[in-house]
Design an enzyme around this catalytic site. Sequence first.
Site, mmCIF file in Angstrom:
data_model
loop_
_atom_site.group_PDB
_atom_site.id
_atom_site.type_symbol
_atom_site.label_atom_id
_atom_site.label_comp_id
_atom_site.label_asym_id
_atom_site.label_seq_id
_atom_site.Cartn_x
_atom_site.Cartn_y
_atom_site.Cartn_z
ATOM 1 C CG ASP A 18 82.932 -28.257 -62.369
ATOM 2 O OD1 ASP A 18 83.661 -28.313 -61.357
ATOM 3 O OD2 ASP A 18 82.991 -27.337 -63.198
ATOM 4 C CG ASP A 137 87.357 -18.891 -55.680
ATOM 5 O OD1 ASP A 137 87.986 -19.731 -56.349
ATOM 6 O OD2 ASP A 137 86.208 -19.099 -55.238
#
Lengths: 263, 202
Positions: A18, A137
Site C-alpha cells: 500500500d 471486492d
Amino acid sequence: MKEPFPNNLTKRIIPCLDVKDGVVVKGVQFRNHKVMGDILELAQRYRDEGADELVFYDITASSDGRVVDKSWVKKVAQILDIPFCVAGGIRSVADARQILNDGADKISINSPALERPEFISELADAFGVQCVVVGVDTRREDDGSLAVYQYTGDETKTIQAKHDTISWVKNAQELGAGEIVLNCMNNDGVKQGYDLEQLEKIRDAITIPLIASGGAGEMQHFYDVFKHARVDGALAASVFHSGTIPIPDLKAFLKQKQIPVRI
Amino acid sequence: MSAAKIDIAVIDSGGANIASVMFALNRLGRKGVLTSDPDQIEKAPHVILPGVGAAADAMNTLRKRDGLIDCIHSLKQPVLGICLGMQLLYDYSEEGNTDLLGAINGEVKHFQKQYDLTVPHMGWNKLIGLGKHALLNNLDNAPYFYFVHSYKAPISKHTIAGCEYGQNFTAIVARNNFMGCQFHPERSGKAGAQILENFLNL
C-alpha cells in the site's frame, strides 16, 4: 476427469504494497496508517526474496478523487526487473497511459470499472488485454450468494454494487480484462485462509488468469488455494510485511508439496 | 539531415511500456534510443523491436513510416524482437489476420482452448529444448522467464528455445541476424538481463 495439460507455468506469489503519499504504509482497515518504508527499498527486498510480481496499491488516490503524484512509478520501473502492477485512482485512459509509459506492466482498476464497465474495453483497446487487471471486492452473503462491493477503500462510502460476482467477472472478461484479482472480503484480514469455495466458483467461470486475495495467514493457505481453487497467483500483504511468512520458505514449502514455483 | 549515430535503436512500434526496455538497457550501462527513423536504425550496431498490444496495430504503426519496413528487412546487424516484437518477425498472425514482417517463416496463432488453460499465458515459465546459440550463453539450467501473451509462434528449425503451455511454442527464435524472445527479458530478473547482455555482445 479431464487430464491437466502439460504445463511448466509456475504459480505466482505476489506481495501487495500500500502506497500513500509516495511511501509504503500499513494500516488497520484503512485507518491509522504507519509508514513502513521506502518504496524502492521494499520493492528490491521482495524481488531479492523471490516475489514473482508486485502490486502497488495507491491508497492516496482511491477515495478522494484528487490528482495524485505517481512519480514513484518511474523510479520503481528503473530499478525493478520483475513485473509490477499499479492500482488505485486510475479513472481514465490518460491516467493509465501515464503509468504504463512510466514503466509499469499492468494497471488494476476496481470501482471505476463498476461505474463505467466500458472503461475496461477502452483500456484493453488502447494497451492490450495483458495490461488490464480488474480488481473485484466480493462477499459471500448469508444466503450464499456472491455480491460485488464498491468503494471499499473508505468504509463510510462502501456500497453493494449491482452485480453478482460471477456475472461481473464474466462481464469483465468479455469486455477485455486480462486478469482478475478477487479480494474475498469475508476472509480479508482474518488470516484463516483464502475463500476456496468462492475462488473455485470464479475459477470455473472465467478463462483469464485469476489471482486470490484476502485471508493468507500461514503457508498451508497458499498450498490450499493453488491446489484446490486452481488460481494462478496468490496475493498477500501483512504476512509478508510482518515477516510471518518469508517468501523463500513459502516457495520451498510449496515446491516440496509439488506446487510449481519459481525458485 | 544526417542522423546521429546511436548505440541501440529501439524501434517505435507504438504502444505503451517501452520504458521498461529502456530501463533494462540502462541497468546494463547501455542506452537505447526510441526511433522510427530508417537512417538512424540502419546505423545502429544493435536494433530492438519491442511490442505490446495487438499485431495489426503494431504493423500499421510500422507501415506509416516511409521506408521503415524495407529498412527492417535490409538490416544486417543483430535485431532482437521482444514479445509482440518477436511475433512481428514471422509471416502472418491470426491476431487481426495480418501480414507480418516475414523475416522468419511461420504463422502466429492463438492458444487453443483446453481444460484449465488460462489465456493470456501470464507468469514465469521455463525454457525447454535449448539449442546452441550465443544468445543462450551463461544461462543456468532451465531458468524461468516472465511471459504475457495470448498468441504463440510455432516450433520450427529456427527455434533455439521452446516453452510448454498446453502446446509447445517458440520462446526464443534466431534466423541469421534476426532474433526474438516471446518473454520479457526486461522483466525476467537476472536471467532476462543475461539474455539482453548476450544480445548486446553479438
